[in-house]
Design a protein around this motif. Structure first.
Motif, PDB file in Angstrom:
ATOM      1  N   LEU A 180       0.717  -0.995   0.032  1.00 42.25           N
ATOM      2  CA  LEU A 180      -0.564   0.184  -0.100  1.00 42.25           C
ATOM      3  C   LEU A 180       0.789   1.185   0.290  1.00 42.25           C
ATOM      4  CD1 LEU A 180      -3.183  -0.719   2.438  1.00 42.25           C
ATOM      5  CD2 LEU A 180      -3.112  -0.760   0.197  1.00 42.25           C
ATOM      6  N   VAL A 181       1.281   0.825   1.194  1.00 41.74           N
ATOM      7  CA  VAL A 181       2.955   2.384   1.033  1.00 41.74           C
ATOM      8  C   VAL A 181       3.349   2.791  -0.028  1.00 41.74           C
ATOM      9  CG1 VAL A 181       4.668   3.715   2.109  1.00 41.74           C
ATOM     10  CG2 VAL A 181       3.275   2.246   3.250  1.00 41.74           C
ATOM     11  N   ALA A 182       3.867   1.676  -0.416  1.00 45.33           N
ATOM     12  CA  ALA A 182       4.340   1.532  -2.522  1.00 45.33           C
ATOM     13  C   ALA A 182       3.940   2.511  -3.369  1.00 45.33           C
ATOM     14  CB  ALA A 182       5.559   0.807  -2.567  1.00 45.33           C
ATOM     15  N   ILE A 183       2.572   1.780  -3.613  1.00 41.47           N
ATOM     16  CA  ILE A 183       2.104   2.024  -4.641  1.00 41.47           C
ATOM     17  C   ILE A 183       1.628   3.448  -4.557  1.00 41.47           C
ATOM     18  CG2 ILE A 183      -0.522   2.175  -5.292  1.00 41.47           C
ATOM     19  CD1 ILE A 183      -0.522  -0.625  -4.509  1.00 41.47           C
ATOM     20  N   GLY A 184       1.818   4.176  -3.168  1.00 43.19           N
ATOM     21  CA  GLY A 184       1.473   5.532  -2.408  1.00 43.19           C
ATOM     22  C   GLY A 184       2.332   6.470  -3.268  1.00 43.19           C
ATOM     23  N   ILE A 185       3.411   5.468  -3.128  1.00 41.56           N
ATOM     24  CA  ILE A 185       5.330   6.744  -3.909  1.00 41.56           C
ATOM     25  C   ILE A 185       5.281   6.782  -4.775  1.00 41.56           C
ATOM     26  CG2 ILE A 185       7.342   6.338  -3.172  1.00 41.56           C
ATOM     27  CD1 ILE A 185       6.797   5.418  -0.806  1.00 41.56           C
ATOM     28  N   VAL A 186       4.533   5.716  -5.708  1.00 41.66           N
ATOM     29  CA  VAL A 186       5.288   5.336  -7.160  1.00 41.66           C
ATOM     30  C   VAL A 186       3.914   6.138  -7.741  1.00 41.66           C
ATOM     31  CG1 VAL A 186       4.140   3.966  -8.821  1.00 41.66           C
ATOM     32  CG2 VAL A 186       5.419   3.110  -7.248  1.00 41.66           C
ATOM     33  N   ILE A 187       2.607   6.202  -6.956  1.00 41.77           N
ATOM     34  CA  ILE A 187       1.345   7.225  -8.284  1.00 41.77           C
ATOM     35  C   ILE A 187       2.517   8.787  -7.692  1.00 41.77           C
ATOM     36  CG2 ILE A 187      -0.824   8.248  -7.257  1.00 41.77           C
ATOM     37  CD1 ILE A 187      -1.687   5.961  -6.506  1.00 41.77           C
ATOM     38  N   ILE A 188       2.648   8.757  -6.761  1.00 36.55           N
ATOM     39  CA  ILE A 188       3.247  10.317  -6.057  1.00 36.55           C
ATOM     40  C   ILE A 188       4.747  10.921  -7.087  1.00 36.55           C
ATOM     41  CG2 ILE A 188       4.537  11.813  -4.915  1.00 36.55           C
ATOM     42  CD1 ILE A 188       3.024  10.720  -2.780  1.00 36.55           C
ATOM     43  N   LEU A 189       5.027   9.902  -7.589  1.00 40.58           N
ATOM     44  CA  LEU A 189       6.441   9.893  -8.837  1.00 40.58           C
ATOM     45  C   LEU A 189       6.047   9.547  -9.866  1.00 40.58           C
ATOM     46  CD1 LEU A 189       9.138   7.878  -6.331  1.00 40.58           C
ATOM     47  CD2 LEU A 189       8.950   9.854  -6.317  1.00 40.58           C
ATOM     48  N   LYS A 190       4.904   8.880  -9.773  1.00 38.63           N
ATOM     49  CA  LYS A 190       4.532   9.208 -11.226  1.00 38.63           C
ATOM     50  C   LYS A 190       3.298   9.903 -11.779  1.00 38.63           C
ATOM     51  CE  LYS A 190       6.630   4.918 -12.940  1.00 38.63           C
ATOM     52  NZ  LYS A 190       7.318   5.751 -14.204  1.00 38.63           N
ATOM     53  N   GLN A 191       3.195  10.720 -11.572  1.00 39.40           N
ATOM     54  CA  GLN A 191       1.520  11.767 -11.282  1.00 39.40           C
ATOM     55  C   GLN A 191       2.631  13.348 -11.579  1.00 39.40           C
ATOM     56  OE1 GLN A 191      -1.056  11.528 -12.237  1.00 39.40           O
ATOM     57  NE2 GLN A 191      -0.552   9.933 -12.775  1.00 39.40           N
ATOM     58  N   ILE A 192       3.623  13.656 -10.564  1.00 34.94           N
ATOM     59  CA  ILE A 192       4.762  14.236 -10.986  1.00 34.94           C
ATOM     60  C   ILE A 192       4.821  15.217 -12.177  1.00 34.94           C
ATOM     61  CG2 ILE A 192       6.990  15.591  -9.908  1.00 34.94           C
ATOM     62  CD1 ILE A 192       7.228  14.114  -6.895  1.00 34.94           C
ATOM     63  N   PRO A 193       5.997  14.031 -13.457  1.00 34.97           N
ATOM     64  CA  PRO A 193       5.943  14.426 -14.171  1.00 34.97           C
ATOM     65  C   PRO A 193       4.601  15.558 -14.829  1.00 34.97           C
ATOM     66  CG  PRO A 193       7.419  12.867 -14.201  1.00 34.97           C
ATOM     67  CD  PRO A 193       5.681  13.097 -13.319  1.00 34.97           C
ATOM     68  N   HIS A 194       3.382  14.583 -14.659  1.00 33.75           N
ATOM     69  CA  HIS A 194       2.220  14.967 -15.338  1.00 33.75           C
ATOM     70  C   HIS A 194       1.203  16.193 -14.969  1.00 33.75           C
ATOM     71  CE1 HIS A 194       1.266  11.622 -17.550  1.00 33.75           C
ATOM     72  NE2 HIS A 194       1.726  10.580 -16.356  1.00 33.75           N
ATOM     73  N   ALA A 195       2.227  16.794 -13.228  1.00 34.24           N
ATOM     74  CA  ALA A 195       1.933  17.581 -12.913  1.00 34.24           C
ATOM     75  C   ALA A 195       2.299  19.000 -13.149  1.00 34.24           C
ATOM     76  CB  ALA A 195       2.435  17.963 -10.935  1.00 34.24           C
ATOM     77  N   LEU A 196       3.655  18.464 -13.684  1.00 34.53           N
ATOM     78  CA  LEU A 196       4.551  19.590 -14.351  1.00 34.53           C
ATOM     79  C   LEU A 196       3.911  20.281 -16.029  1.00 34.53           C
ATOM     80  CD1 LEU A 196       7.920  18.794 -12.632  1.00 34.53           C
ATOM     81  CD2 LEU A 196       6.375  20.453 -11.883  1.00 34.53           C
ATOM     82  N   GLY A 197       3.749  18.961 -16.355  1.00 31.40           N
ATOM     83  CA  GLY A 197       3.508  19.126 -18.101  1.00 31.40           C
ATOM     84  C   GLY A 197       3.604  18.434 -18.473  1.00 31.40           C
ATOM     85  N   THR A 212      11.718  20.946 -18.596  1.00 35.93           N
ATOM     86  CA  THR A 212      10.549  21.265 -19.262  1.00 35.93           C
ATOM     87  C   THR A 212       9.451  21.741 -18.704  1.00 35.93           C
ATOM     88  OG1 THR A 212       9.644  18.896 -19.417  1.00 35.93           O
ATOM     89  CG2 THR A 212      11.750  20.013 -20.894  1.00 35.93           C
ATOM     90  N   ALA A 213       9.680  21.965 -17.310  1.00 35.63           N
ATOM     91  CA  ALA A 213       7.952  22.619 -16.462  1.00 35.63           C
ATOM     92  C   ALA A 213       7.585  23.406 -17.924  1.00 35.63           C
ATOM     93  CB  ALA A 213       8.386  22.584 -15.524  1.00 35.63           C
ATOM     94  N   SER A 214       5.976  23.061 -17.452  1.00 33.35           N
ATOM     95  CA  SER A 214       5.042  24.021 -18.117  1.00 33.35           C
ATOM     96  C   SER A 214       4.674  24.856 -17.349  1.00 33.35           C
ATOM     97  CB  SER A 214       4.182  23.270 -19.054  1.00 33.35           C
ATOM     98  OG  SER A 214       2.766  23.738 -19.613  1.00 33.35           O
ATOM     99  N   PRO A 215       4.363  26.287 -17.200  1.00 30.74           N
ATOM    100  CA  PRO A 215       3.720  27.193 -16.432  1.00 30.74           C
ATOM    101  C   PRO A 215       2.216  26.924 -16.554  1.00 30.74           C
ATOM    102  CG  PRO A 215       5.629  28.104 -18.226  1.00 30.74           C
ATOM    103  CD  PRO A 215       5.203  26.877 -18.828  1.00 30.74           C
TER     104      PRO A 215
END
Length: 535
Positions: free
Chosen positions: A130-147, A177-180
């Motif tokens: 459960l904890v690992a999936i939580g960490i992976v979700i965060i790490l994998k979504q950071i790029p999408h959050a930055l565009g 390559t972060a998108s404002p």
């Protein structure tokens, strides 16, 4: 003894629960939508196949499930298997035959009650998952959050299929390559979600607890992006044709309703590879489902215990239906299930509703939903990930002792830096080894007073105790008077039994008085009262 959830049909459903189930179902829908599409892309399958699997996982599996909070759909853990299978068989239609057969195999597993094997996974490993999936979700979504949306939504492996990067290098590229526009949308969404959560926790008004904050975030993301289009064009993320947005495929003009479905090519039944692939999918999907079911039960606020055998039957039926109409293989999925629980779901109605909403999205909501930026959905998933991987969970696991913490942390690191199944396997192996090691450190006790020595067997003696016992016998000295008491052991391994008796000759040669008491290959388990009286 396994308890089962009290709500197994809709006949005793209470309408008051809709206040929790409807918002939860909507939240799961918003999370599941991009994941269904991303997993289809990662699998090398038609985009509609992911949505079809999501619909079946919500409606069919949701109604038949052995759990009230588990949500099923296409799973990232099967993406590589699916992609390899399609390439090996030669066509997606032939692969669908394997999906149907896999569902049949799962149905049989449920009927023969194979779900009981879920109990073999250590508790610390489930926590780590459960904890690992939580960490992976965060790490994998950071790029999408930055565009940066080069990687598929829903891909959880460390080594990424889409662009050749890994989880950490992808974040580095995203920062470069972060998108404002994406950053503003994701940060605004994240701050809003945090604020909403705090208000809901403190306020006595039910509005903040029941209204889905994810829906507000999606609306806010669309409005911000449209504002950028008008006022700050350089920050605009694009429209329905851009990779930064949800991209639901639309039915081509002139095509009918059935054109979106793919159907199995039954001629593939003569291909032996189809059966091997079906067995692989059935085993992997069942394993993921049982693990996720255990995890979902842990998250469930009402602490219900799901029926694992019923879940395997539900998954089997779901995969058969999904394969028959062109969908990807289905499993229970922790990301959807955790979003469901944190959304306040009370029963399976939320899972069914998310499936209905996916169905509506396929036929009616495509143009509108394609205006949703992935960066705002990234914020929703990051919040789900944080709830799964709160720092307090690490502290609690550490306080539980090394026997719990070591398998826990190994599972976490294994999943984060490889993938779900490898991490689970690694954590389970380490957990079993550690339990065996610690358990066999205290199988006997050596007590010495001068030359009087008592070797008291505390529990059953298995072969893993042989090195320690051999070392204890080797420490005996000339003149020692030794008693080996095996009264408390119900079982003594044959190798250890031979070693204890063979030592009689060694003891005689070294001038050691050596006596064996109640040391037998099959020692009858004595009543506790008899053992206490004799001691």
């Amino acid at each position: 003894m396994q308890r089962v959830s009290p709500v197994r049909t809709l006949t005793n459903y209470k309408s008051a629960w809709l206040r929790q189930d409807i918002p939860a179902g909507l939240s799961v829908f918003l999370v599941a939508l991009p994941l269904c599409l991303g997993i289809a892309l990662a699998s090398g399958a038609p985009l509609f196949s992911g949505l079809v699997a999501g619909v079946i996982g919500g409606i069919v599996v949701g109604l038949l499930s052995g759990s009230e909070v588990s949500v099923s759909g296409p799973a990232a853990g099967l993406a590589v298997i699916v992609a390899d299978a399609i390439a090996k068989i030669g066509s997606y239609e032939a692969f669908l035959v394997a999906v149907v057969l896999a569902g049949l195999f799962q149905l049989v597993l449920g009927l023969i009650k194979a779900g009981r094997f879920s109990g073999f996974f250590p508790d610390s490993v489930i926590k780590g998952m459960l904890v690992a999936i939580g960490i992976v979700i965060i790490l994998k979504q950071i790029p999408h959050a930055l565009g940066r949306d080069n990687d598929y939504e829903g891909e959880f492996e460390f080594q990424q299929l889409a662009d050749g990067e890994n989880t950490l290098s992808e974040i580095y590229r995203a920062i470069e390559t972060a998108s404002p526009g994406a950053v503003v949308i994701s940060l605004s969404s994240l701050l809003f979600l945090i604020g909403w959560e705090r208000i809901a926790g403190r306020s006595t008004r039910t509005f903040f607890k029941n209204f889905p904050s994810a829906l507000v975030v999606v609306i806010m993301g669309v409005m911000l992006n449209e504002f950028f289009r008008i006022s700050v064009p350089s920050w605009y993320l694009g429209d329905t044709a851009h990779q930064h947005m949800v991209q639901i495929p639309t039915i081509a003009p002139g095509k009918n309703f059935f054109s979106i479905f793919d159907f199995p090519d039954l001629s593939a039944l003569s291909n032996p590879s189809v059966y091997a692939i079906a067995a692989t999918i059935a085993l992997v999907a069942s394993l993921e489902t049982l693990l996720n079911l255990e995890a979902s039960d842990r998250l469930d606020a009402q602490k219900r215990v799901s029926s694992t055998n019923q879940e395997l039957i539900a998954q089997g039926v779901g995969n058969m239906v999904s394969g028959l109409i062109g969908g990807l293989p289905i499993t229970s999925v922790v990301v959807r299930s955790s979003a469901n629980v944190y959304g306040g779901a009370r029963t399976r109605i939320s899972a069914v509703l998310h499936g209905v909403l996916l169905l509506v999205a396929v036929f009616l909501g495509g143009p509108l939903l394609n205006l949703v930026p992935l960066s705002c959905l990234a914020a929703v998933l990051i919040m789900v990930g944080y709830k799964l991987a709160k720092p307090t969970i690490f502290r609690k696991s550490y306080k539980d002792g090394w026997s719990q913490f070591i398998p826990f942390i190994v599972t976490v690191l294994g999943i984060v830096f490889t993938d779900l199944l490898k991490g689970i396997a690694l954590g389970t192996v380490v957990g079993i080894i550690y339990v065996l090691y610690t358990n066999f450190q205290s199988t006997f006790r050596l007590v010495r007073e001068g030359n009087q020595v008592l070797i008291l067997v505390e529990k059953d003696l298995f072969f893993l105790s042989k090195p320690q016992l051999k070392e204890a016998l080797g420490s005996l000295r000339t003149g020692d008077q030794v008693v080996v008491d095996g009264q408390k052991a119900a079982f003594i391994d044959h190798d250890i039994y031979n070693m204890l008796y063979d030592f009689q000759d060694v003891a005689a040669a070294q001038g050691i008085q050596y006596e064996l008491r109640d040391v037998n290959l099959s020692t009858r388990r004595r009543p506790r009262e008899e053992v206490l009286v004799n001691h």
